[in-house]
Design a protein around this motif. Structure first.
Motif, PDB file in Angstrom:
ATOM      1  N   GLY A   1       0.785  -1.233   0.000  1.00 31.05           N
ATOM      2  CA  GLY A   1       0.000   0.000   0.000  1.00 31.05           C
ATOM      3  C   GLY A   1       0.817   1.284   0.000  1.00 31.05           C
ATOM      4  N   PRO A   2       1.766   1.442   0.926  1.00 27.28           N
ATOM      5  CA  PRO A   2       2.541   2.684   0.943  1.00 27.28           C
ATOM      6  C   PRO A   2       3.339   2.920  -0.347  1.00 27.28           C
ATOM      7  CG  PRO A   2       2.763   1.541   3.028  1.00 27.28           C
ATOM      8  CD  PRO A   2       2.035   0.614   2.095  1.00 27.28           C
ATOM      9  N   ARG A   3       3.785   1.849  -0.997  1.00 23.08           N
ATOM     10  CA  ARG A   3       4.513   2.006  -2.260  1.00 23.08           C
ATOM     11  C   ARG A   3       3.611   2.560  -3.356  1.00 23.08           C
ATOM     12  NH1 ARG A   3       7.113  -3.976  -2.073  1.00 23.08           N
ATOM     13  NH2 ARG A   3       8.319  -3.703  -0.188  1.00 23.08           N
ATOM     14  N   LEU A   4       2.311   2.277  -3.243  1.00 26.42           N
ATOM     15  CA  LEU A   4       1.340   2.764  -4.227  1.00 26.42           C
ATOM     16  C   LEU A   4       0.623   4.014  -3.722  1.00 26.42           C
ATOM     17  CD1 LEU A   4      -0.317  -0.663  -5.156  1.00 26.42           C
ATOM     18  CD2 LEU A   4       1.551   0.506  -6.337  1.00 26.42           C
TER      19      LEU A   4
ATOM     20  N   ASP B   1      -0.426  -7.948 -12.185  1.00 28.88           N
ATOM     21  CA  ASP B   1      -0.457  -6.690 -12.946  1.00 28.88           C
ATOM     22  C   ASP B   1      -1.836  -6.038 -12.877  1.00 28.88           C
ATOM     23  OD1 ASP B   1       2.219  -7.070 -13.572  1.00 28.88           O
ATOM     24  OD2 ASP B   1       1.784  -7.983 -15.526  1.00 28.88           O
ATOM     25  N   HIS B   2      -2.876  -6.850 -12.967  1.00 28.08           N
ATOM     26  CA  HIS B   2      -4.247  -6.336 -12.896  1.00 28.08           C
ATOM     27  C   HIS B   2      -4.523  -5.694 -11.535  1.00 28.08           C
ATOM     28  CE1 HIS B   2      -8.588  -6.179 -13.506  1.00 28.08           C
ATOM     29  NE2 HIS B   2      -8.719  -6.799 -12.336  1.00 28.08           N
ATOM     30  N   LEU B   3      -4.150  -6.384 -10.473  1.00 23.50           N
ATOM     31  CA  LEU B   3      -4.371  -5.854  -9.129  1.00 23.50           C
ATOM     32  C   LEU B   3      -3.611  -4.545  -8.918  1.00 23.50           C
ATOM     33  CD1 LEU B   3      -4.149  -9.172  -7.077  1.00 23.50           C
ATOM     34  CD2 LEU B   3      -6.211  -7.809  -7.490  1.00 23.50           C
ATOM     35  N   LEU B   4      -2.345  -4.549  -9.269  1.00 23.28           N
ATOM     36  CA  LEU B   4      -1.537  -3.338  -9.052  1.00 23.28           C
ATOM     37  C   LEU B   4      -2.047  -2.168  -9.867  1.00 23.28           C
ATOM     38  CD1 LEU B   4       2.016  -4.934  -8.849  1.00 23.28           C
ATOM     39  CD2 LEU B   4       0.679  -3.941  -6.973  1.00 23.28           C
ATOM     40  N   ALA B   5      -2.494  -2.410 -11.089  1.00 23.66           N
ATOM     41  CA  ALA B   5      -3.024  -1.327 -11.916  1.00 23.66           C
ATOM     42  C   ALA B   5      -4.266  -0.722 -11.261  1.00 23.66           C
ATOM     43  CB  ALA B   5      -3.358  -1.846 -13.321  1.00 23.66           C
ATOM     44  N   GLY B   6      -5.162  -1.557 -10.770  1.00 23.61           N
ATOM     45  CA  GLY B   6      -6.363  -1.052 -10.118  1.00 23.61           C
ATOM     46  C   GLY B   6      -6.048  -0.331  -8.827  1.00 23.61           C
TER      47      GLY B   6
ATOM     48  N   SER C   1      -3.291   1.119  -8.017  1.00 26.92           N
ATOM     49  CA  SER C   1      -2.544   2.360  -8.292  1.00 26.92           C
ATOM     50  C   SER C   1      -3.502   3.511  -8.603  1.00 26.92           C
ATOM     51  CB  SER C   1      -1.593   2.164  -9.465  1.00 26.92           C
ATOM     52  OG  SER C   1      -0.568   1.270  -9.097  1.00 26.92           O
ATOM     53  N   ARG C   2      -4.667   3.183  -9.169  1.00 28.88           N
ATOM     54  CA  ARG C   2      -5.660   4.211  -9.484  1.00 28.88           C
ATOM     55  C   ARG C   2      -6.473   4.612  -8.248  1.00 28.88           C
ATOM     56  NH1 ARG C   2      -6.186   0.832 -13.997  1.00 28.88           N
ATOM     57  NH2 ARG C   2      -8.081  -0.110 -13.175  1.00 28.88           N
ATOM     58  N   GLY C   3      -6.268   3.875  -7.153  1.00 28.61           N
ATOM     59  CA  GLY C   3      -6.949   4.234  -5.906  1.00 28.61           C
ATOM     60  C   GLY C   3      -8.298   3.593  -5.716  1.00 28.61           C
ATOM     61  N   GLY C   4      -8.664   2.660  -6.552  1.00 28.09           N
ATOM     62  CA  GLY C   4      -9.958   1.993  -6.404  1.00 28.09           C
ATOM     63  C   GLY C   4      -9.772   0.515  -6.333  1.00 28.09           C
ATOM     64  N   PRO C   5     -10.882  -0.214  -6.418  1.00 28.26           N
ATOM     65  CA  PRO C   5     -10.775  -1.658  -6.507  1.00 28.26           C
ATOM     66  C   PRO C   5     -10.029  -2.025  -7.790  1.00 28.26           C
ATOM     67  CG  PRO C   5     -13.033  -1.004  -6.035  1.00 28.26           C
ATOM     68  CD  PRO C   5     -12.257   0.241  -6.350  1.00 28.26           C
ATOM     69  N   ALA C   6      -9.419  -3.166  -7.805  1.00 25.86           N
ATOM     70  CA  ALA C   6      -8.595  -3.581  -8.939  1.00 25.86           C
ATOM     71  C   ALA C   6      -9.381  -3.613 -10.236  1.00 25.86           C
ATOM     72  CB  ALA C   6      -7.961  -4.941  -8.680  1.00 25.86           C
TER      73      ALA C   6
END
Length: 192
Positions: free
Chosen positions: A140-143, A178-183, A185-190
């Motif tokens: 979390g803190p990294r994102l 990749d899917h999880l991190l992309a979601g 990173s946008r601040g919402g659910p994956a």
């Protein structure tokens, strides 16, 4: 008021023997064939000893599963979020597909579908969430996100558990990562 437990204290060697016996029997005869008598016989302890400590075979399976899951799903922090999430997902896959504790967990999940008492046991034990939350607290803190919510835990473990239960294998863990991190990173659910 005394805080001394009533009855004899547990013998650690007998407890370990019972937990090993339930693992062995589950692998040999399946959940339906596991009985308290069979567990006691395999462990070399009296049935009264087993019944003194556990009420049902599900309770014994759960105890065997919880301790092993804690050890088997412990991840080593990785230098970046992707490797951290992927490392956790690989451990989860190995736990569910190749571990005796993972087999116990899958059996217990099946039993939750028609046995309310087992459902309550499994819900209280929260077998996967502690390890998933540990991974999410590091990532979390990294994102720059707070990922310590039930939804994030479900997003992390859900696809792997679903795939294992329905297909007997895991999804593409790299694509899932990749899917999880992309979601996230946008601040919402994956999936958002």
């Amino acid at each position: 008021m005394s805080t001394t437990p009533v009855g004899r204290p547990r013998s650690e060697s007998a407890r370990r023997a019972v937990l090993q016996a339930v693992d062995d029997l589950l692998a040999e005869v399946g959940y339906a064939g596991v009985t308290m008598k069979g567990i006691a016989d395999r462990a070399g302890v009296g049935r009264q000893t087993v019944y003194r400590w556990w009420s049902t075979t599900a309770e014994i399976l759960l105890e065997a599963c919880v301790a092993d899951a804690r050890d088997e799903l412990r991840t080593v922090p990785q230098p970046d979020a992707r490797r951290d999430v992927l490392g956790y997902l690989r451990l989860l896959e190995a736990f569910l597909l190749h571990s005796h504790a993972g087999l116990c967990y899958r059996v217990l999940l099946g039993e939750t579908q028609h046995d309310g008492a087992v459902r309550e046991l499994v819900a209280r034990a929260d077998i996967l969430a502690p390890s998933a939350r540990a991974c999410l607290r590091r990532v979390g803190p990294r994102l720059q996100q707070d990922l310590d919510h039930d939804l994030h835990v479900a997003e992390l473990v859900g696809p792997v558990v679903y795939a294992v239960l329905t297909t007997g294998g895991a999804p593409d863990l790299e694509a899932l990562t990749d899917h999880l991190l992309a979601g996230w990173s946008r601040g919402g659910p994956a999936g958002a």
